[in-house]
Design a protein around this motif. Structure first.
Motif, PDB file in Angstrom:
ATOM      1  N   ARG A  58      49.375 -17.681  -1.430  1.00  0.00           N
ATOM      2  CA  ARG A  58      50.352 -17.260  -2.233  1.00  0.00           C
ATOM      3  C   ARG A  58      49.999 -16.190  -2.970  1.00  0.00           C
ATOM      4  O   ARG A  58      50.899 -15.177  -3.313  1.00  0.00           O
ATOM      5  CB  ARG A  58      50.685 -18.585  -3.324  1.00  0.00           C
ATOM      6  CG  ARG A  58      51.421 -18.156  -4.435  1.00  0.00           C
ATOM      7  CD  ARG A  58      51.753 -19.454  -5.280  1.00  0.00           C
ATOM      8  NE  ARG A  58      52.920 -19.290  -6.250  1.00  0.00           N
ATOM      9  CZ  ARG A  58      54.180 -19.429  -6.187  1.00  0.00           C
ATOM     10  NH1 ARG A  58      54.375 -19.791  -5.054  1.00  0.00           N
ATOM     11  NH2 ARG A  58      54.986 -19.217  -6.857  1.00  0.00           N
ATOM     12  N   ARG A  80      54.164 -23.540   2.001  1.00  0.00           N
ATOM     13  CA  ARG A  80      54.292 -24.727   1.417  1.00  0.00           C
ATOM     14  C   ARG A  80      54.267 -26.025   2.739  1.00  0.00           C
ATOM     15  O   ARG A  80      53.711 -26.962   2.555  1.00  0.00           O
ATOM     16  CB  ARG A  80      55.505 -25.042   0.583  1.00  0.00           C
ATOM     17  CG  ARG A  80      55.192 -24.386  -0.858  1.00  0.00           C
ATOM     18  CD  ARG A  80      56.603 -24.597  -1.755  1.00  0.00           C
ATOM     19  NE  ARG A  80      56.324 -24.027  -3.012  1.00  0.00           N
ATOM     20  CZ  ARG A  80      57.046 -22.854  -3.222  1.00  0.00           C
ATOM     21  NH1 ARG A  80      58.118 -22.684  -2.566  1.00  0.00           N
ATOM     22  NH2 ARG A  80      56.816 -22.332  -4.134  1.00  0.00           N
ATOM     23  N   LEU A  81      55.141 -25.683   3.548  1.00  0.00           N
ATOM     24  CA  LEU A  81      55.152 -26.248   4.831  1.00  0.00           C
ATOM     25  C   LEU A  81      54.053 -26.775   5.711  1.00  0.00           C
ATOM     26  O   LEU A  81      53.784 -27.590   6.399  1.00  0.00           O
ATOM     27  CB  LEU A  81      56.234 -25.629   5.854  1.00  0.00           C
ATOM     28  CG  LEU A  81      57.682 -25.798   5.200  1.00  0.00           C
ATOM     29  CD1 LEU A  81      58.567 -25.120   6.235  1.00  0.00           C
ATOM     30  CD2 LEU A  81      58.330 -27.074   4.918  1.00  0.00           C
ATOM     31  N   ARG A 114      46.250 -22.656  -0.015  1.00  0.00           N
ATOM     32  CA  ARG A 114      47.623 -22.108  -0.531  1.00  0.00           C
ATOM     33  C   ARG A 114      47.528 -21.467  -1.543  1.00  0.00           C
ATOM     34  O   ARG A 114      48.408 -20.626  -1.787  1.00  0.00           O
ATOM     35  CB  ARG A 114      48.237 -23.835  -1.018  1.00  0.00           C
ATOM     36  CG  ARG A 114      48.514 -24.488   0.017  1.00  0.00           C
ATOM     37  CD  ARG A 114      49.611 -25.886  -0.507  1.00  0.00           C
ATOM     38  NE  ARG A 114      48.864 -26.722  -1.276  1.00  0.00           N
ATOM     39  CZ  ARG A 114      47.982 -27.875  -1.017  1.00  0.00           C
ATOM     40  NH1 ARG A 114      47.660 -27.949   0.250  1.00  0.00           N
ATOM     41  NH2 ARG A 114      47.561 -28.368  -1.931  1.00  0.00           N
ATOM     42  N   ARG A 133      58.107 -12.252   0.427  1.00  0.00           N
ATOM     43  CA  ARG A 133      59.347 -12.597   0.358  1.00  0.00           C
ATOM     44  C   ARG A 133      59.238 -14.135   0.083  1.00  0.00           C
ATOM     45  O   ARG A 133      58.089 -14.837   0.581  1.00  0.00           O
ATOM     46  CB  ARG A 133      59.940 -12.546   1.680  1.00  0.00           C
ATOM     47  CG  ARG A 133      60.491 -11.114   2.027  1.00  0.00           C
ATOM     48  CD  ARG A 133      61.610 -11.299   3.023  1.00  0.00           C
ATOM     49  NE  ARG A 133      62.118  -9.772   3.362  1.00  0.00           N
ATOM     50  CZ  ARG A 133      62.801  -9.110   2.797  1.00  0.00           C
ATOM     51  NH1 ARG A 133      63.136  -9.482   1.382  1.00  0.00           N
ATOM     52  NH2 ARG A 133      62.978  -7.923   2.979  1.00  0.00           N
ATOM     53  N   ASN A 134      60.138 -14.945  -0.789  1.00  0.00           N
ATOM     54  CA  ASN A 134      60.280 -16.512  -1.014  1.00  0.00           C
ATOM     55  C   ASN A 134      60.073 -17.002   0.355  1.00  0.00           C
ATOM     56  O   ASN A 134      59.554 -18.062   0.285  1.00  0.00           O
ATOM     57  CB  ASN A 134      61.340 -16.545  -1.781  1.00  0.00           C
ATOM     58  CG  ASN A 134      61.198 -16.256  -3.475  1.00  0.00           C
ATOM     59  OD1 ASN A 134      60.046 -15.831  -3.719  1.00  0.00           O
ATOM     60  ND2 ASN A 134      62.324 -15.911  -3.966  1.00  0.00           N
ATOM     61  N   LEU A 135      60.720 -16.547   1.283  1.00  0.00           N
ATOM     62  CA  LEU A 135      60.646 -17.202   2.490  1.00  0.00           C
ATOM     63  C   LEU A 135      59.165 -17.681   2.847  1.00  0.00           C
ATOM     64  O   LEU A 135      58.970 -18.776   3.385  1.00  0.00           O
ATOM     65  CB  LEU A 135      61.368 -16.433   3.689  1.00  0.00           C
ATOM     66  CG  LEU A 135      61.355 -16.983   5.283  1.00  0.00           C
ATOM     67  CD1 LEU A 135      61.814 -18.409   5.381  1.00  0.00           C
ATOM     68  CD2 LEU A 135      61.653 -15.924   6.228  1.00  0.00           C
ATOM     69  N   HIS A 136      58.383 -16.801   2.740  1.00  0.00           N
ATOM     70  CA  HIS A 136      57.051 -16.679   3.372  1.00  0.00           C
ATOM     71  C   HIS A 136      56.203 -17.764   2.495  1.00  0.00           C
ATOM     72  O   HIS A 136      55.312 -18.510   2.775  1.00  0.00           O
ATOM     73  CB  HIS A 136      56.354 -15.566   3.495  1.00  0.00           C
ATOM     74  CG  HIS A 136      57.208 -14.482   4.357  1.00  0.00           C
ATOM     75  ND1 HIS A 136      57.545 -14.879   5.569  1.00  0.00           N
ATOM     76  CD2 HIS A 136      57.453 -13.323   4.334  1.00  0.00           C
ATOM     77  CE1 HIS A 136      58.149 -14.196   6.202  1.00  0.00           C
ATOM     78  NE2 HIS A 136      58.064 -13.110   5.294  1.00  0.00           N
ATOM     79  N   LEU A 137      56.692 -17.788   1.151  1.00  0.00           N
ATOM     80  CA  LEU A 137      56.162 -18.724   0.090  1.00  0.00           C
ATOM     81  C   LEU A 137      56.576 -20.294   0.614  1.00  0.00           C
ATOM     82  O   LEU A 137      55.792 -21.003   0.478  1.00  0.00           O
ATOM     83  CB  LEU A 137      56.286 -18.586  -1.132  1.00  0.00           C
ATOM     84  CG  LEU A 137      55.789 -17.245  -1.810  1.00  0.00           C
ATOM     85  CD1 LEU A 137      56.515 -17.094  -3.080  1.00  0.00           C
ATOM     86  CD2 LEU A 137      54.347 -17.113  -1.896  1.00  0.00           C
ATOM     87  N   TRP A 138      57.712 -20.341   1.249  1.00  0.00           N
ATOM     88  CA  TRP A 138      58.168 -21.569   1.526  1.00  0.00           C
ATOM     89  C   TRP A 138      57.492 -22.083   2.800  1.00  0.00           C
ATOM     90  O   TRP A 138      57.106 -23.068   3.000  1.00  0.00           O
ATOM     91  CB  TRP A 138      59.765 -21.658   1.840  1.00  0.00           C
ATOM     92  CG  TRP A 138      60.315 -21.907   0.552  1.00  0.00           C
ATOM     93  CD1 TRP A 138      61.031 -20.963  -0.324  1.00  0.00           C
ATOM     94  CD2 TRP A 138      60.736 -23.110  -0.197  1.00  0.00           C
ATOM     95  NE1 TRP A 138      61.596 -21.332  -1.473  1.00  0.00           N
ATOM     96  CE2 TRP A 138      61.250 -22.579  -1.560  1.00  0.00           C
ATOM     97  CE3 TRP A 138      60.066 -24.384  -0.159  1.00  0.00           C
ATOM     98  CZ2 TRP A 138      61.563 -23.748  -2.467  1.00  0.00           C
ATOM     99  CZ3 TRP A 138      60.373 -25.594  -1.204  1.00  0.00           C
ATOM    100  CH2 TRP A 138      61.139 -25.031  -2.158  1.00  0.00           C
ATOM    101  N   GLN A 139      57.341 -21.110   3.667  1.00  0.00           N
ATOM    102  CA  GLN A 139      56.462 -21.319   4.967  1.00  0.00           C
ATOM    103  C   GLN A 139      55.207 -21.775   4.784  1.00  0.00           C
ATOM    104  O   GLN A 139      54.557 -22.712   5.318  1.00  0.00           O
ATOM    105  CB  GLN A 139      56.333 -20.136   5.688  1.00  0.00           C
ATOM    106  CG  GLN A 139      58.019 -19.783   6.456  1.00  0.00           C
ATOM    107  CD  GLN A 139      57.800 -18.249   7.158  1.00  0.00           C
ATOM    108  OE1 GLN A 139      57.224 -17.624   6.621  1.00  0.00           O
ATOM    109  NE2 GLN A 139      58.526 -18.185   8.242  1.00  0.00           N
TER     110      GLN A 139
END
Length: 133
Positions: free
Chosen positions: A85, A69-70, A81, A61-67
């Motif tokens: 990814r 990055r954080l 990273r 999920r894109n959510l986990h890609l954003w997580q």
């Protein structure tokens, strides 16, 4: 605390020749590394004798890609990273994993659960075979 009478194996799923003696298969963060064709073959071999198949994998999920990055400011390296990814992008959604393994609803019942932190868990149990007289 693994029970002494339970057998524990660590092996290559593609080359394993002893699925006939393996009634429960449990794995963590490994199936996302296989191709669709390899998953079909692994599933075919596992389900001949297994009564239960349990895997925990990454959820795609894109959510986990954003997580991911954080985590940069907290010391996650460029390599971490990149690997993170690739792992998330190779993960699973919905019923992709049981279907990729070739599980059939007539013979198996399964549940898939996911979580905010990125896990995808599949628990599949063979349906009881009822003999008809």
């Amino acid at each position: 605390d693994w029970p002494d009478h339970w057998r524990w194996l660590q092996t290559d799923l593609l080359d394993f020749q002893d699925y006939g003696r393996t009634t429960v298969v449990i794995g963590n963060l490994m199936l996302h590394q296989f191709s669709a064709r390899e998953l079909t073959g692994i599933g075919r071999m596992m389900q001949r004798h297994a009564r239960a198949i349990v895997f925990c994998e990454p959820e795609r999920r894109n959510l986990h890609l954003w997580q991911l990055r954080l985590l940069g400011p907290f010391g996650l390296s460029a390599v971490g990273r990149s690997e993170g990814r690739a792992t998330i992008e190779a993960g699973f959604l919905g019923e992709e994993l049981p279907l990729s393994l070739g599980l059939d609803r007539r013979n198996w019942r399964w549940t898939v659960s996911t979580g905010f932190r990125g896990y995808y868990r599949m628990v599949a149990v063979r349906r009881s075979r009822v003999s008809r007289a």
